[in-house]
Design an enzyme around this catalytic site. Structure first.
Site, PDB file in Angstrom:
ATOM      1  CD  GLU A  53      -2.125   1.560   2.807  1.00 34.47           C
ATOM      2  OE1 GLU A  53      -1.986   0.690   3.680  1.00 34.47           O
ATOM      3  OE2 GLU A  53      -2.534   2.713   3.057  1.00 34.47           O
ATOM      4  CG  ASP A  57       0.297   6.938  -1.162  1.00 33.73           C
ATOM      5  OD1 ASP A  57      -0.896   7.252  -1.155  1.00 33.73           O
ATOM      6  OD2 ASP A  57       1.233   7.717  -0.912  1.00 33.73           O
ATOM      7  CG  ASP A 126      -5.680   1.283   3.309  1.00 32.78           C
ATOM      8  OD1 ASP A 126      -5.445   2.453   2.959  1.00 32.78           O
ATOM      9  OD2 ASP A 126      -5.907   0.947   4.494  1.00 32.78           O
ATOM     10  CD  GLU A 129      -3.426   4.179  -1.228  1.00 34.29           C
ATOM     11  OE1 GLU A 129      -3.453   5.416  -1.295  1.00 34.29           O
ATOM     12  OE2 GLU A 129      -3.339   3.572  -0.140  1.00 34.29           O
TER      13      GLU A 129
HETATM   14 MN    MN Z   1      -3.883   4.169   2.064  1.00 33.87          MN
END
Ligand code: MN
Length: 240
Positions: A53, A57, A126, A129
């Site tokens: 994650e 990102d 999450d 990502e």
């Molecule tokens: Mn996140």
């Protein structure tokens, strides 16, 4: 192979099909959909999605930046960064996650599931990502595949959402930056009207910038000002 692993494998097959990408190392894909609570309850050795994650990102931020600078070559850094943060926000990414039906794949503990854990926006964001972080690693730490997949699914949607103001932006401050830069002045707001009963008043505000005048309406003065600022901003910057 036990039943649970078999059904897990079937799940991953379907996920790969809907992503349009077959992982070389399926354990990375598995980790990307595994919540901490699940690995604690079932397979302590399976890594959870948290590091993926973290990486995803950054991957998404890079991909979205590229889309924005190509699509809006006239835009300035302040405008681009406002739009980018609205896109890589929890609210927006969780919508994209639902388009890929990621809620059907997330592995969480039974307890979390009771609380509808896999439908919570933060969890969906999450995992979205993490899946892009996982593709980045699986493709040999390369942006090409995650970028192609992201663009195929979401580029048109993002551009339409920007152009139709479905991406929240702070138009009052954007307008202020532009008017200071172009005219060396600040926009002037004036309350024109306040109508309706106390609990459902409608405010009408005028915004003046140089020779441009716009009108905004809203349930509060601030809302009306924002509306007027948005109109004026779109006149000054018609391409973004
Ligand atoms: Mn996140």
């Amino acid at each position: 192979m036990n039943e649970m692993l078999q059904s897990l494998n079937d799940k991953l097959d379907i996920l790969e099909k809907s992503l349009g990408y077959v992982f070389k190392d399926r354990s990375i894909l598995l980790a990307s959909i595994t919540h901490r609570s699940f690995s604690a309850e079932y397979y302590k050795k399976i890594p959870d999605y948290e590091v993926l994650e973290f990486l995803g990102d950054a991957v998404l931020s890079l991909i979205v930046s590229e889309v924005l600078i190509k699509e809006f070559p006239q835009a300035r850094e302040g405008e681009l960064s406002q739009i980018r943060s609205a896109i890589i926000s929890e609210v927006y990414l969780s919508k994209l996650a639902r388009e890929l039906n990621l809620q059907d794949y997330i592995l969480i503990s039974r307890g979390e599931r009771y609380q509808k854990g896999s439908e919570r926006d933060s969890l969906l964001c999450d995992v979205f990502e993490a899946v892009f972080g996982a593709m980045y690693i699986d493709a040999g730490y390369s942006i090409d595949i995650p970028r192609d997949i992201f663009l195929m699914y979401f580029k048109d949607k993002i551009i339409t959402d920007i152009k139709t103001d479905n991406i929240p932006r702070d138009f009052k401050s954007l307008l202020q930056i532009e008017t200071q830069r172009i005219y060396g002045t600040l926009p002037k707001y004036r309350l024109l009207k306040e109508e309706g009963p106390e609990h459902e008043k409608i405010f009408t505000v005028e915004c003046k910038v140089d020779n441009i005048t716009t009108i905004g309406k809203g349930k509060s003065k601030k809302e009306a000002e924002t509306q007027a600022a948005k109109e004026a901003y779109h006149i000054i910057k018609p391409d973004i």
